[in-house]
Design a protein around this motif. Structure first.
Motif, PDB file in Angstrom:
ATOM      1  N   LEU A  19       0.827  -1.208   0.000  1.00  0.00           N
ATOM      2  CA  LEU A  19       0.000   0.000   0.000  1.00  0.00           C
ATOM      3  C   LEU A  19       0.858   1.253   0.000  1.00  0.00           C
ATOM      4  O   LEU A  19       0.548   2.235  -0.683  1.00  0.00           O
ATOM      5  N   SER A  20       1.955   1.213   0.744  1.00  0.00           N
ATOM      6  CA  SER A  20       2.863   2.351   0.791  1.00  0.00           C
ATOM      7  C   SER A  20       3.476   2.606  -0.586  1.00  0.00           C
ATOM      8  O   SER A  20       3.572   3.755  -1.038  1.00  0.00           O
ATOM      9  N   GLN A  21       3.877   1.560  -1.274  1.00  0.00           N
ATOM     10  CA  GLN A  21       4.457   1.709  -2.613  1.00  0.00           C
ATOM     11  C   GLN A  21       3.437   2.248  -3.603  1.00  0.00           C
ATOM     12  O   GLN A  21       3.750   3.124  -4.414  1.00  0.00           O
ATOM     13  N   ILE A  22       2.228   1.739  -3.538  1.00  0.00           N
ATOM     14  CA  ILE A  22       1.168   2.221  -4.434  1.00  0.00           C
ATOM     15  C   ILE A  22       0.889   3.695  -4.169  1.00  0.00           C
ATOM     16  O   ILE A  22       0.790   4.503  -5.101  1.00  0.00           O
ATOM     17  N   THR A  23       0.796   4.047  -2.898  1.00  0.00           N
ATOM     18  CA  THR A  23       0.536   5.440  -2.535  1.00  0.00           C
ATOM     19  C   THR A  23       1.661   6.344  -3.017  1.00  0.00           C
ATOM     20  O   THR A  23       1.406   7.431  -3.547  1.00  0.00           O
ATOM     21  N   GLN A  24       2.898   5.921  -2.870  1.00  0.00           N
ATOM     22  CA  GLN A  24       4.029   6.728  -3.316  1.00  0.00           C
ATOM     23  C   GLN A  24       4.031   6.909  -4.826  1.00  0.00           C
ATOM     24  O   GLN A  24       4.283   7.996  -5.338  1.00  0.00           O
ATOM     25  N   ASP A  28       3.759  10.460  -6.713  1.00  0.00           N
ATOM     26  CA  ASP A  28       4.746  10.878  -7.714  1.00  0.00           C
ATOM     27  C   ASP A  28       4.064  11.251  -9.022  1.00  0.00           C
ATOM     28  O   ASP A  28       4.423  12.246  -9.659  1.00  0.00           O
ATOM     29  N   ARG A  29       3.089  10.466  -9.408  1.00  0.00           N
ATOM     30  CA  ARG A  29       2.352  10.749 -10.652  1.00  0.00           C
ATOM     31  C   ARG A  29       1.589  12.064 -10.536  1.00  0.00           C
ATOM     32  O   ARG A  29       1.576  12.872 -11.463  1.00  0.00           O
TER      33      ARG A  29
END
Length: 96
Positions: A19-24, A28-29
């Motif tokens: 979830l943290s990676q998806i949120t980051q 960024d996008r």
């Protein structure tokens, strides 16, 4: 059943990181999209000292060819807008 519990426990342990990676990635996008939008905005041009001139109905004008004095205009600059009236050009007398 034990394999399923182990797999479920493993997935549960990986969930916060995923979830943290998806949120980051989404953040960024979004940052990239904001930068693109800012670069395409005419406000960046106004910040460099240019102005937008609009006619009586608020439509930007590109030249004086289709204007006739007295025309009501609005000039937008980086710190605000002003209303102006276009006057006929005064003829310069002879210098000789």
């Amino acid at each position: 059943a034990i394999d399923q519990r182990r797999r479920l426990k493993d997935l549960h342990a990986r969930l916060p990181r995923s979830l943290s990676q998806i949120t980051q990635r989404k953040a960024d996008r979004l940052t990239a999209e904001i930068k693109l939008l800012s670069s395409l905005s005419y406000h960046a041009v106004l910040e460099r000292g240019f102005a937008v001139v609009r006619n009586q109905v608020g439509k930007p004008i590109q030249g004086v060819t289709n204007l006739s004095p007295p025309s009501q205009l609005e000039i937008e600059m980086r710190d605000g807008r002003i209303a102006v009236t276009m006057q006929p050009k005064k003829q310069q007398g002879s210098l000789f």
